[in-house]
Design an enzyme around this catalytic site. Structure first.
Site, PDB file in Angstrom:
ATOM      1  CB  THR A   1     -11.532  -7.734   0.298  1.00  0.00           C
ATOM      2  OG1 THR A   1     -10.266  -8.347  -0.027  1.00  0.00           O
ATOM      3  CG2 THR A   1     -11.870  -6.670  -0.716  1.00  0.00           C
ATOM      4  CG  ASP A   2     -11.901 -12.027   5.451  1.00  0.00           C
ATOM      5  OD1 ASP A   2     -10.699 -12.275   5.631  1.00  0.00           O
ATOM      6  OD2 ASP A   2     -12.794 -12.422   6.229  1.00  0.00           O
ATOM      7  CD1 TRP A   3      -5.124 -13.149   3.999  1.00  0.00           C
ATOM      8  CD2 TRP A   3      -6.354 -11.303   4.267  1.00  0.00           C
ATOM      9  NE1 TRP A   3      -4.301 -12.133   4.470  1.00  0.00           N
ATOM     10  CE2 TRP A   3      -5.033 -11.009   4.637  1.00  0.00           C
ATOM     11  CE3 TRP A   3      -7.302 -10.283   4.329  1.00  0.00           C
ATOM     12  CZ2 TRP A   3      -4.629  -9.738   5.080  1.00  0.00           C
ATOM     13  CZ3 TRP A   3      -6.917  -9.019   4.772  1.00  0.00           C
ATOM     14  CH2 TRP A   3      -5.605  -8.762   5.130  1.00  0.00           C
TER      15      TRP A   3
END
Length: 593
Positions: free
Chosen positions: A307-309
């Protein structure tokens, strides 16, 4: 006998085949150790290559806390300017810390792009000692796949030297909404060119196959982050919607198809949630139809999905509370968000340090041990393929010799020169005609006076000059906030007051104007008043002057259209490349001499 096995684990035996090593290690792991593997968060380097203490102001935990107590071993190094030898020494200390854990699983270090001049610490790292290249937009302006492969291969060598093994790039989103702040990290608006450059980029990082000499590529932001409503960015609530007014969702996928064909090792879903598309309106990391159905199913991707942060938990940054980018599932608790992402098909959580959430999901029965094992196997498989179990350390002396090597720097400067894009040249009888004659009286702003003085006589007032040379930043609307301020978004036109100041110089003396484009800009008035107009994509003063003075020539071509007005931008469709029927300068435009 079991004591001997614990001291010399079979998974450290490089004579065994990959699948057996993965299986044997996975069988020995506890649930907590598996959960730790599934989190990939930020880490900083301490002074002079030491392990850093916790930094509550920036939400950073200490290495000891994450490695020894939370069983984590994937980290994104956010430290920028540091000596290569110190980076290597820090890496080795971190690997030694990991080697002292029960199973001795080595650390995988990742990095955001760190070879350009961007000032947004949320998306890039300043180059520091690394070779300096144009931004991806500049690579696209060269239209040279071989150059892109050369860049990625040099980045690979520099990364390897200091122990960085995952690149949180390339960014293959299409620049279909010209106001979007992240366009600077893309290859522009053309799906075909983006796909071609993505293949070369991934090949340069990973090589023919993923192995000990590779840097794994994490291609982002699936399924394409370009069509942001009004160009707002999904780091923030105002930008959570991705829109498809023309139903061109499939076009945004084309570069990812190319990346998967090039065997990208990892893919990062974007933050946004689809609107006016045949998918649930939740962030892509939580979207089973997008991750499992489309990415895993239709596109047959079996690599790591990270996932993105920061999609699970709220954070504190510079004393300000930042909500999780859990668009569409804000009502859920962090543990339920984690469950949604695992159900969707994600393997790892970026920017998070909460293995306890996965432990809770399994112990409550909400997520099965078998589901966790699917992701654990992918993550372990990559560590083995990268050779991390077989060679933990890097050589600080080699790091110092490799990072920023003279031929690497020369290649970066050559790429900067190649990306310079000349949109309009002055008339043959004009003193601002390029290339510039030596010895002219030059008024300059936004550029090093010392460097210009090598070629011209510097004067302090436009009215005393033969020529003016202005370097400008593309316009944007400043935002407040410790994170928002770094994202250039909003109008693409210069405010009236700033435009008037620029035009006052252009109307006083024949002028050469260079504009750093981190996204498109409305340059209609400037183009009408400037004698010569160039655009660049993070090019230093010295390589630009090499081009202006004829030591090299401009070879860049626009990677997107430049609009005539904000009215045409507002009328455009966010999911369509080249939706402007009468741009000021069209995609592919560029002059030379």
């Amino acid at each position: 006998m079991s004591v001997v096995k614990d001291r010399v684990p079979l998974h450290h035996d490089d004579t065994l085949e990959l699948s057996r090593r993965v299986s044997q290690l996975q069988a020995r792991m506890t649930l907590r150790e598996k959960a730790g593997l599934m989190f990939h968060t930020m880490i900083a380097m301490g002074p002079r290559g030491r392990l850093a203490d916790a930094d509550p102001d920036y939400g950073l935990l200490s290495a000891e806390e994450m490695v020894q107590r939370r069983n984590m071993n994937h980290f994104n190094l956010i430290t920028g300017v540091a000596a290569p030898a110190e980076m290597a020494q820090w890496h080795n200390r971190l690997q030694d810390l990991a080697a002292g854990t029960r199973l001795g699983i080595p650390v995988t270090l990742s990095t955001d792009p760190r070879h350009a001049r961007s000032a947004n610490p949320n998306t890039e790292v300043l180059a520091g000692p690394f070779s300096v290249w144009p931004e991806p937009l500049g690579l696209a302006a060269t239209r040279d796949p071989a150059l892109v492969h050369r860049f990625a291969d040099i980045a690979r060598q520099e990364y390897l030297a200091v122990g960085l093994r995952v690149a949180l790039h390339p960014q293959v989103d299409l620049a279909t909404e010209p106001r979007w702040a992240r366009i600077v990290g893309t290859f522009g608006a053309d799906p075909e060119l983006t796909g071609a450059l993505a293949r070369k980029y991934i090949g340069g990082l990973q090589g023919p196959s993923l192995g000990p000499a590779s840097v794994a590529a994490m291609t982002k932001h699936f399924p394409g982050g370009g069509p942001q409503r009004d160009g707002e960015d999904p780091h923030f609530a105002d930008g959570q919607e991705q829109v498809y007014p023309s139903g061109r969702f499939a076009e945004q996928l084309l570069p990812f198809r190319a990346a998967i064909q090039a065997r990208t090792s990892q893919i990062m879903p974007g933050y946004g949630m689809p609107v006016a598309a045949p998918y649930e309106e939740v962030g892509f990391a939580f979207n089973a139809a997008v991750i499992t159905g489309l990415l895993r199913g239709d596109l047959a991707f079996d690599g790591i999905v990270c996932t993105d942060w920061g999609v699970l938990t709220d954070t504190e940054f510079s004393g300000e509370r930042r909500p999780a980018r859990a668009w569409g599932v804000q009502r859920l608790s962090p543990v339920h968000r984690a469950g949604r992402a695992l159900d969707a098909g994600c393997d790892q959580f970026g920017g998070e340090a909460r293995p306890d959430l996965v432990v809770e999901l399994v112990r409550s029965g909400a997520v099965s041990q078998q589901r966790v094992d699917v992701s654990v196997r992918r993550l372990l498989r990559e560590k083995f393929r990268l050779g991390l179990f077989d060679r933990r350390h890097v050589d600080p002396q080699i790091a110092e010799q490799t990072v920023g090597r003279a031929d690497f720097r020369a290649a970066g400067l050559a790429a900067q020169r190649a990306s310079v894009t000349l949109l309009r040249n002055a008339a043959p009888d004009c003193p601002a005609r390029l290339p510039l004659r030596p010895g002219l009286r030059v008024y300059c702003a936004g550029v090093s006076r010392q460097l210009v003085a090598r070629h011209a006589v510097i004067v302090d007032r436009p009215e005393d000059a033969d020529v003016a040379l202005l370097r400008l930043q593309a316009p944007y609307e400043p935002r407040t906030g410790p994170v928002e301020a770094f994202f250039h978004t909003g109008s693409l036109a210069y405010p009236p007051g700033q435009l008037a100041q620029i035009l006052a110089v252009l109307d006083t003396v024949p002028s050469i104007v260079d504009i750093y484009l981190d996204r498109p800009a409305v340059l209609t008035e400037i183009a009408a008043h400037a004698a010569a107009l160039l655009v660049t994509f993070a090019v230093g003063d010295e390589p630009l002057l090499d081009v202006l003075t004829g030591r090299d020539k401009p070879r860049g071509r626009l990677p997107f259209d430049l609009p005539r007005s904000m009215a045409t931008v507002a009328a455009g469709r966010a999911d369509v490349s080249f939706d402007d029927h009468d741009p000021l300068f069209r995609y592919g435009h560029g002059l030379d001499y």
